[in-house]
Design a protein around this motif. Structure first.
Motif, PDB file in Angstrom:
ATOM      1  N   SER A  97       0.815  -1.153  -0.122  1.00  0.00           N
ATOM      2  CA  SER A  97      -0.161   0.013  -0.004  1.00  0.00           C
ATOM      3  C   SER A  97       0.644   1.091  -0.062  1.00  0.00           C
ATOM      4  CB  SER A  97      -0.996  -0.006   1.178  1.00  0.00           C
ATOM      5  OG  SER A  97      -1.816  -1.133   1.177  1.00  0.00           O
ATOM      6  N   LYS A  98       2.044   1.297   0.849  1.00  0.00           N
ATOM      7  CA  LYS A  98       2.830   2.421   0.615  1.00  0.00           C
ATOM      8  C   LYS A  98       3.656   2.735  -0.584  1.00  0.00           C
ATOM      9  CE  LYS A  98       3.824   2.562   5.752  1.00  0.00           C
ATOM     10  NZ  LYS A  98       4.589   2.434   6.734  1.00  0.00           N
ATOM     11  N   PHE A 119      -6.287  -7.372   5.268  1.00  0.00           N
ATOM     12  CA  PHE A 119      -6.965  -6.300   4.548  1.00  0.00           C
ATOM     13  C   PHE A 119      -6.406  -6.444   2.976  1.00  0.00           C
ATOM     14  CE2 PHE A 119      -6.690  -4.395   8.924  1.00  0.00           C
ATOM     15  CZ  PHE A 119      -8.149  -4.272   9.049  1.00  0.00           C
ATOM     16  N   ILE A 120      -7.179  -5.922   2.335  1.00  0.00           N
ATOM     17  CA  ILE A 120      -6.915  -5.750   1.072  1.00  0.00           C
ATOM     18  C   ILE A 120      -7.446  -4.158   0.389  1.00  0.00           C
ATOM     19  CG2 ILE A 120      -8.909  -6.365   0.062  1.00  0.00           C
ATOM     20  CD1 ILE A 120      -7.630  -7.694  -2.456  1.00  0.00           C
ATOM     21  N   THR A 121      -6.231  -3.515  -0.133  1.00  0.00           N
ATOM     22  CA  THR A 121      -6.435  -2.064  -0.353  1.00  0.00           C
ATOM     23  C   THR A 121      -6.088  -1.919  -1.783  1.00  0.00           C
ATOM     24  OG1 THR A 121      -3.989  -1.568  -0.044  1.00  0.00           O
ATOM     25  CG2 THR A 121      -5.196  -1.717   1.843  1.00  0.00           C
ATOM     26  N   GLU A 148      -3.883   5.126   6.033  1.00  0.00           N
ATOM     27  CA  GLU A 148      -4.065   6.297   6.774  1.00  0.00           C
ATOM     28  C   GLU A 148      -2.777   6.348   7.875  1.00  0.00           C
ATOM     29  OE1 GLU A 148      -7.887   9.109   7.968  1.00  0.00           O
ATOM     30  OE2 GLU A 148      -7.271   7.336   9.569  1.00  0.00           O
ATOM     31  N   ASN A 149      -1.861   7.397   7.914  1.00  0.00           N
ATOM     32  CA  ASN A 149      -0.747   7.514   8.676  1.00  0.00           C
ATOM     33  C   ASN A 149      -0.033   6.224   8.895  1.00  0.00           C
ATOM     34  OD1 ASN A 149      -1.692  10.276   9.125  1.00  0.00           O
ATOM     35  ND2 ASN A 149      -3.162   9.500  10.656  1.00  0.00           N
ATOM     36  N   SER A 150       0.348   5.276   7.818  1.00  0.00           N
ATOM     37  CA  SER A 150       0.997   4.281   7.966  1.00  0.00           C
ATOM     38  C   SER A 150       0.506   3.203   8.504  1.00  0.00           C
ATOM     39  CB  SER A 150       2.352   4.645   8.445  1.00  0.00           C
ATOM     40  OG  SER A 150       3.304   5.502   7.699  1.00  0.00           O
ATOM     41  N   VAL A 151      -0.955   3.256   8.729  1.00  0.00           N
ATOM     42  CA  VAL A 151      -1.844   2.107   9.360  1.00  0.00           C
ATOM     43  C   VAL A 151      -2.947   1.661   8.278  1.00  0.00           C
ATOM     44  CG1 VAL A 151      -3.279   1.657  11.354  1.00  0.00           C
ATOM     45  CG2 VAL A 151      -1.347   3.054  11.432  1.00  0.00           C
ATOM     46  N   THR A 162     -15.560   7.252  -1.343  1.00  0.00           N
ATOM     47  CA  THR A 162     -14.255   7.610  -0.939  1.00  0.00           C
ATOM     48  C   THR A 162     -13.636   6.232  -0.534  1.00  0.00           C
ATOM     49  OG1 THR A 162     -14.823   7.913   1.387  1.00  0.00           O
ATOM     50  CG2 THR A 162     -15.100   9.962  -0.072  1.00  0.00           C
ATOM     51  N   HIS A 163     -12.095   6.404  -0.615  1.00  0.00           N
ATOM     52  CA  HIS A 163     -11.285   5.204  -0.286  1.00  0.00           C
ATOM     53  C   HIS A 163     -11.792   4.137  -1.319  1.00  0.00           C
ATOM     54  CE1 HIS A 163      -9.634   7.443   2.944  1.00  0.00           C
ATOM     55  NE2 HIS A 163     -10.504   7.732   3.295  1.00  0.00           N
TER      56      HIS A 163
END
Length: 547
Positions: A97-98, A119-121, A148-151, A162-163
């Motif tokens: 994700s990052k 999770f899947i992003t 969000e904020n590395s989480v 959104t998202h």
């Protein structure tokens, strides 16, 4: 030979190097690490691909420079069916994700124990290669999320649109023993599920606000419960489902608004309800459904407004192949309306019996399947094309004709206690072969969805009044009638066209007169001028609204 955990240990005495080959501590494969200068503050360090040692930063070039999927094993996932791999898999998803997305590769021979959820992003995919994910019986195995904020954070409580999860895939996987296999929100454009089997999952998936998603080659089986295994909740649009199978009590649920969705070769077997639709369902196409040993194959009874095309299906040992919306009841919301097409579908083994077995396999009874089409309500506007059987006038042995199944020498059909869409039979086939427009409410009588009664009590001059459930419209109505009347001395057909408030009779040259009237907003047909000593008659036929 130096292992990664040895080199990056806080107590390591191994000298720093610009480039070093290390053996991965989990996979035992060689990887090349080189030093790099961080470009972000604080530096991005995930502890697996990008790592820090004595304020010197290293990146795994074997992984970062490769275009191949990343082996989940380097993040510590064991896949032995005993160790909990939830944290390791989420570490891998966090890294991708990052990095803006990527593909994780799982080992086909391994079983990943998940206490969940993982999770899947956005733009992250799982290539599972036949691997198995095992839940704890009460958890969700995979859930959509965002960074969000590395989480990693679930996107389920966010505002729709959104998202959004795009270009994410899960393929070639097994999911076992969980409450929910996949719980997806905003799983949209370019995302897909392919070649997945669910076993002993209470719910295989829940979809909410998912658009333009492709789902192929899915199977769900195992212990039954009172929930639908495939749940599409809230707004779901432009979905494509191919070869999705449910061998459970309850198969598919579409609720909350579904549009432009196509199901190709879905399978529902051995349960209560196959496909259940609720609320607004517009542009739904069901092609080649296979339904076997199930009570209700396609249930539209709770649809508000719907449009359905159902073609090429095969219904074997099914009690109700199709259930339409119900008539309004007092103190209840107004029932919906559906339009659509039912054609080229085969219904077999009507009235056939299959054994019911207990948990030990002993036969405790039998289910008898009637093959009924429960759509005779004023709010169902479905066009039917029915099978016919020409020749000796007998129906196929597996077909029950509506409320009437016994034929006399006049072609009269006597009432039974069954009900289906073909409500009239004559000596050469099933009529009507097609039915269009307002199907209407089934009533006692020998003309489908009509009632008939005697006009007058003079044997030398009496008539027959036929009340339909077709709404009378003076300028917009087009209908056809085809009615056979048999009296003691007369047996003949009356037929013609109806244009608005005008009738064009084709049965000329006789003493009977056919006319139409508007009675309480419905079309009424009258045939008068009969002369019989005992006022008796036999009637059958059809009145068809052309749309």
């Amino acid at each position: 030979m130096i292992f990664t955990n040895e080199f990056f240990s806080p107590t390591s005495t191994i000298a720093d190097q610009n480039l070093i080959e290390l053996i991965d501590e989990f996979t035992f494969e060689p990887h090349i690490y080189i030093q790099y200068v961080p470009t972000s503050s604080p530096p991005f360090v995930d502890g697996i691909i990008r790592r820090e040692r004595n304020n010197i930063y290293y990146v795994n070039k074997t992984v970062s420079d490769s275009s191949e999927p990343i082996d989940i094993g380097i993040f510590g996932a064991k896949g032995d069916g005993n160790a909990d791999d939830t944290e390791s898999i989420n570490k891998a998803v966090l890294y991708l994700s990052k990095m803006g997305g990527g593909v994780l590769s799982f080992n086909s021979n391994k079983k990943y124990l998940v206490s969940g959820p993982i999770f899947i992003t956005n733009k992250v995919s799982f290539y599972c290669n036949g691997a198995t994910f095992i839940g704890n019986g009460e958890n969700t195995i995979v859930k959509t999320a965002y960074l969000e904020n590395s989480v990693l954070v679930s996107n389920h409580q966010t505002i729709p649109e959104t998202h959004i999860i795009t270009f994410a895939q899960i393929k070639d996987a097994n999911f076992e023993n969980c409450a929910i296999g996949l719980d997806f929100f905003n799983f949209c454009h370019g995302s897909s599920l392919e070649n997945i089997k669910f076993t002993n999952c209470k719910v295989s998936w829940k979809f909410l606000n998912c658009f333009y998603t492709t789902i192929k080659n899915i199977m769900s089986s195992g212990q039954n419960n009172n929930e639908y295994v495939y749940q599409f909740l809230g707004q779901n649009n432009a979905l494509l489902l191919e070869r999705v199978s449910a061998t459970k009590d309850f198969g598919f649920l579409f609720q909350g608004g579904t549009t432009a969705t196509t199901l190709i070769s879905p399978t529902v077997e051995g349960g209560q309800t196959g496909l259940k639709f609720k609320d607004d369902c517009l542009g739904i196409v069901i092609k080649g459904i296979y339904a076997e040993a199930i009570f209700n194959a396609i249930d539209l009874s709770d649809v508000q407004y719907g449009n359905f095309e159902i073609t090429g299906g095969y219904f074997n040992y099914v009690d109700s192949p199709l259930i339409g919306v119900k008539a309004p009841v007092q103190n209840a919301p107004t029932a919906g309306e559906i339009t659509g097409e039912w054609r080229n579908n085969t219904i077999v083994n009507i009235g056939g019996s299959l054994p019911v077995k207990d948990e030990y396999g002993s036969i405790i009874g039998y289910n008898t399947y009637n093959g009924l089409m429960d759509v005779s309500q004023p709010r169902n506007y479905i066009h039917y094309i029915l099978p016919t059987f020409e020749g000796n006038g007998n129906l196929p042995p597996n077909w029950i004709v509506g409320d009437f199944s016994l034929v006399t020498i006049y072609g009269q059909v006597k009432a039974t206690d069954t009900k289906a869409i073909g409500n009239v039979k004559r000596q050469f086939g099933v009529i009507p072969v097609t039915r269009s427009g307002d199907v209407g409410d089934g009533k006692e009588g020998f003309i489908p969805d009509c009632t008939h009664e005697l006009i007058g009590n003079n044997p030398s001059d009496f008539g027959i009044k036929i009340t339909t459930k077709i709404k009378f419209q003076e300028y917009m109505m087009f209908a056809k009638y085809n009615i056979y009347v048999a009296t003691y001395s007369l047996g003949r057909w009356f037929y013609g066209d109806i244009f608005g408030k005008n009738l064009s009779s084709k049965d000329v040259g006789n003493s009977q007169v056919t006319s139409i009237e508007n009675e309480n907003g419905y079309l009424v047909i009258k045939i008068t001028g009969f002369n019989e000593p005992n006022l008796s008659y036999i009637i059958q036929g059809n009145i068809q609204l052309i749309v």
